[in-house]
Design a protein around this motif. Sequence first.
Motif, PDB file in Angstrom:
ATOM      1  N   ASP A 320       5.819  -1.929   3.926  1.00 29.36           N
ATOM      2  CA  ASP A 320       6.365  -1.600   2.585  1.00 29.36           C
ATOM      3  C   ASP A 320       5.480  -1.786   1.291  1.00 29.36           C
ATOM      4  O   ASP A 320       5.223  -2.989   1.268  1.00 29.36           O
ATOM      5  N   VAL A 321       4.909  -0.711   0.602  1.00 24.45           N
ATOM      6  CA  VAL A 321       4.388  -0.940  -0.542  1.00 24.45           C
ATOM      7  C   VAL A 321       5.430  -0.982  -1.712  1.00 24.45           C
ATOM      8  O   VAL A 321       6.026   0.011  -2.081  1.00 24.45           O
ATOM      9  N   TYR A 322       5.507  -2.369  -2.476  1.00 25.47           N
ATOM     10  CA  TYR A 322       6.744  -2.352  -3.176  1.00 25.47           C
ATOM     11  C   TYR A 322       6.483  -2.058  -4.629  1.00 25.47           C
ATOM     12  O   TYR A 322       5.306  -2.061  -5.126  1.00 25.47           O
ATOM     13  N   ASN A 323       7.536  -1.315  -5.379  1.00 23.59           N
ATOM     14  CA  ASN A 323       7.174  -0.823  -6.668  1.00 23.59           C
ATOM     15  C   ASN A 323       8.155  -1.782  -7.453  1.00 23.59           C
ATOM     16  O   ASN A 323       8.721  -2.526  -7.414  1.00 23.59           O
ATOM     17  N   HIS A 324       8.174  -1.485  -8.929  1.00 25.47           N
ATOM     18  CA  HIS A 324       8.835  -2.092 -10.064  1.00 25.47           C
ATOM     19  C   HIS A 324      10.327  -2.354  -9.600  1.00 25.47           C
ATOM     20  O   HIS A 324      10.834  -3.485  -9.738  1.00 25.47           O
ATOM     21  N   GLY A 365     -10.820  -7.828   4.203  1.00 19.85           N
ATOM     22  CA  GLY A 365     -11.084  -7.442   2.666  1.00 19.85           C
ATOM     23  C   GLY A 365      -9.976  -8.457   1.873  1.00 19.85           C
ATOM     24  O   GLY A 365      -9.734  -9.565   2.366  1.00 19.85           O
ATOM     25  N   ALA A 366      -9.348  -7.710   1.078  1.00 20.59           N
ATOM     26  CA  ALA A 366      -8.875  -8.591  -0.016  1.00 20.59           C
ATOM     27  C   ALA A 366      -7.428  -9.219   0.322  1.00 20.59           C
ATOM     28  O   ALA A 366      -6.655  -8.243   1.141  1.00 20.59           O
ATOM     29  N   ALA A 367      -6.572  -9.770  -0.409  1.00 22.84           N
ATOM     30  CA  ALA A 367      -5.148 -10.238  -0.327  1.00 22.84           C
ATOM     31  C   ALA A 367      -4.686 -10.071  -1.997  1.00 22.84           C
ATOM     32  O   ALA A 367      -5.595 -10.370  -2.756  1.00 22.84           O
ATOM     33  N   TRP A 368      -3.482  -9.533  -1.979  1.00 20.78           N
ATOM     34  CA  TRP A 368      -3.060  -9.358  -3.362  1.00 20.78           C
ATOM     35  C   TRP A 368      -1.633  -9.608  -3.342  1.00 20.78           C
ATOM     36  O   TRP A 368      -0.968  -9.470  -2.202  1.00 20.78           O
ATOM     37  N   LYS A 369      -1.111  -9.614  -4.676  1.00 24.68           N
ATOM     38  CA  LYS A 369       0.334  -9.922  -4.769  1.00 24.68           C
ATOM     39  C   LYS A 369       1.287  -8.593  -5.163  1.00 24.68           C
ATOM     40  O   LYS A 369       0.752  -7.786  -5.899  1.00 24.68           O
ATOM     41  N   GLN A 370       2.079  -8.035  -4.197  1.00 26.46           N
ATOM     42  CA  GLN A 370       3.027  -7.342  -4.476  1.00 26.46           C
ATOM     43  C   GLN A 370       3.803  -7.499  -5.774  1.00 26.46           C
ATOM     44  O   GLN A 370       4.062  -8.719  -5.916  1.00 26.46           O
ATOM     45  N   THR A 371       4.553  -6.632  -5.944  1.00 26.30           N
ATOM     46  CA  THR A 371       5.361  -6.577  -7.293  1.00 26.30           C
ATOM     47  C   THR A 371       6.666  -7.776  -6.976  1.00 26.30           C
ATOM     48  O   THR A 371       6.815  -8.433  -7.758  1.00 26.30           O
ATOM     49  N   ALA A 462       3.440   0.373  -8.480  1.00 20.47           N
ATOM     50  CA  ALA A 462       3.027  -0.732  -7.464  1.00 20.47           C
ATOM     51  C   ALA A 462       1.670  -1.208  -7.574  1.00 20.47           C
ATOM     52  O   ALA A 462       0.923  -0.595  -8.181  1.00 20.47           O
ATOM     53  N   ASN A 463       1.620  -2.439  -6.845  1.00 24.33           N
ATOM     54  CA  ASN A 463       0.220  -3.010  -7.036  1.00 24.33           C
ATOM     55  C   ASN A 463      -0.512  -2.441  -5.527  1.00 24.33           C
ATOM     56  O   ASN A 463       0.419  -2.580  -4.652  1.00 24.33           O
ATOM     57  N   THR A 464      -1.934  -2.312  -5.642  1.00 28.25           N
ATOM     58  CA  THR A 464      -2.512  -2.064  -4.491  1.00 28.25           C
ATOM     59  C   THR A 464      -3.864  -2.712  -4.355  1.00 28.25           C
ATOM     60  O   THR A 464      -4.217  -3.531  -5.414  1.00 28.25           O
ATOM     61  N   ALA A 465      -4.690  -2.595  -3.420  1.00 34.25           N
ATOM     62  CA  ALA A 465      -5.899  -3.131  -3.338  1.00 34.25           C
ATOM     63  C   ALA A 465      -6.674  -2.691  -4.602  1.00 34.25           C
ATOM     64  O   ALA A 465      -7.586  -3.422  -5.011  1.00 34.25           O
ATOM     65  N   ALA A 466      -6.758  -1.418  -4.948  1.00 33.65           N
ATOM     66  CA  ALA A 466      -7.625  -0.943  -5.843  1.00 33.65           C
ATOM     67  C   ALA A 466      -6.903  -1.368  -7.288  1.00 33.65           C
ATOM     68  O   ALA A 466      -7.726  -1.270  -8.156  1.00 33.65           O
ATOM     69  N   GLU A 467      -5.512  -1.588  -7.323  1.00 32.72           N
ATOM     70  CA  GLU A 467      -5.202  -1.770  -8.551  1.00 32.72           C
ATOM     71  C   GLU A 467      -3.966  -3.002  -8.401  1.00 32.72           C
ATOM     72  O   GLU A 467      -2.847  -3.093  -8.444  1.00 32.72           O
ATOM     73  N   PRO A 468      -4.693  -4.222  -8.028  1.00 31.93           N
ATOM     74  CA  PRO A 468      -3.887  -5.331  -7.599  1.00 31.93           C
ATOM     75  C   PRO A 468      -3.037  -5.807  -8.867  1.00 31.93           C
ATOM     76  O   PRO A 468      -2.077  -6.539  -8.606  1.00 31.93           O
ATOM     77  N   ASN A 469      -2.963  -5.540 -10.190  1.00 31.08           N
ATOM     78  CA  ASN A 469      -2.390  -6.188 -11.219  1.00 31.08           C
ATOM     79  C   ASN A 469      -1.755  -4.989 -11.997  1.00 31.08           C
ATOM     80  O   ASN A 469      -1.543  -5.355 -13.180  1.00 31.08           O
TER      81      ASN A 469
END
Length: 503
Positions: A320-324, A365-371, A462-469
């Motif tokens: 799941d790609v989580y949103n706000h 690749g990268a690791a990032w924080k979901q919402t 949502a946060n993604t690898a391209a827009e993690p913040n």
Amino acid sequence: MASHRASIIIDKDFQVGEVDKRIYGSFIEHLGRAVYGGIYEPDHPQADEQGFRTDVLELVKAIQVPIVRYPGGNFVSGYNWEDGVGPKEQRPRKLDLAWRTTETNQVGLNEFMDWCKKANAEAMMAVNLGTRGADEARNLLEYANYAGGSYWSDLRIQHGYTRPHNIKTWCLGNEMDGPWQIGGKTAAEYGRLASETAKVMRWTDPSVELVVCGSSSIYMNTYPEWEATVLDLTYDQVDYISLHTYYGNHKGDSANFLAQSLGMDSFIHTVVSICDYTQAKKRSKKKVNLSFDEWNVWYHSNNQDKKIEPWSIAPPQLEDVYNHEDALVVGCMLISLLKRADRVKMACLAQLVNVIAPIMTENGGAAWKQTIFYPYMHASLFGRGTVLVPLVKSDKYDCADYTDVPYVEAVAVHNEELGEVTIFAVNRHLEQAIPFEIDLRSFVKGQIIEHIVLESSDLKAANTAAEPNRVAPHNRGNAAVTDNGKIEAVLPKASWNVIRIHV
């Protein structure tokens, strides 16, 4: 449009209960990329000498996760733990029927315990009561916890682990009422098996804490009779009963979605009532508490998962790609857990990495924080101490599945050692900011440490690898102390708020 207001009154002498830090636990199952490509990826540039991703470890440590459930989940009901110990080159590849994938067994009990040490977390270990039973459970416990001088403990030593793991928390199977579960059972069948398994585990190590399976969902036909039957058969042997729930915006109705934590409140209340009824029925002095060891938002990946090639290795499942708005629901669910800190002593956000998780990675690749990372982290960092009885006044609304939904959901935690009170609050209103008054009553005049806000103009951001913040919190909230000693703040529309007060 009507203007709305909300307030909370708290008093340090009116307490719900102490927060057990394990309420901020999580979950790693052999499912999708939670293990392989999640916590473990030997070829990754940031892998350590054991193959664990150090970038993921840093994010886990940032949350201060106290306990992690393992290895399942549905996976455990067909799992032979012996396949995951000993020399890696000798470990078999097996078909995992729970998720229709191939399990390589390159990570097992010992590797997971090594990872837990690196993550500063304890383990909540699950035993297989689907295809196996009491004998497997006692052997696993002996392997993990007995110092040496017996067959299974000496085998652990032979595998390079001279010291026992001393795992204290154990789950007696997983979702055993589910028709999807390998070896699913009736309440009577499971209750008897769980009771006998608990008995031999306690004989092996009297210090363990045991979690018995509650219903896998409130929508099961057997709920809540399952809890009553299982507790009747196991009450003297167990310490906790499990609860599982997931929410999703299946109807595309955000106001209704944000109200779903009211269902969690009701679920907790019902299971507490059954525990207390069983205690009274048995004339027992012992109190069984709750382990909410699976909870989260889960619905985005349902269609995607239908396309996965069967028997592949570590495919992207349940990603799941989580949103706000998902983060707001997670915040409300955290508040629900805290409001019953007197009885909910453990909980596991399911899961931790990649699989319906606050942390996402790319292979190589990268690791990032979901919402959802942010409310989970804030609660874990600032929600330690004593939960105070929250007297919240808020205007309410009705929606498709719920009536009298408060626009503002809030709870307060007092950390006496640090001299802090933290207010966690969600504004469910999708269009209006809401003025919020905090009356500290018995506390000496407070000072604002910070007012953290998670907000977004787009509920679906949502946060993604391209827009993690893209969705991230700020500390520009406007909470301030008034002349009369109260605290006033404005909670932005559709926002998660953390108001920290020095008292």
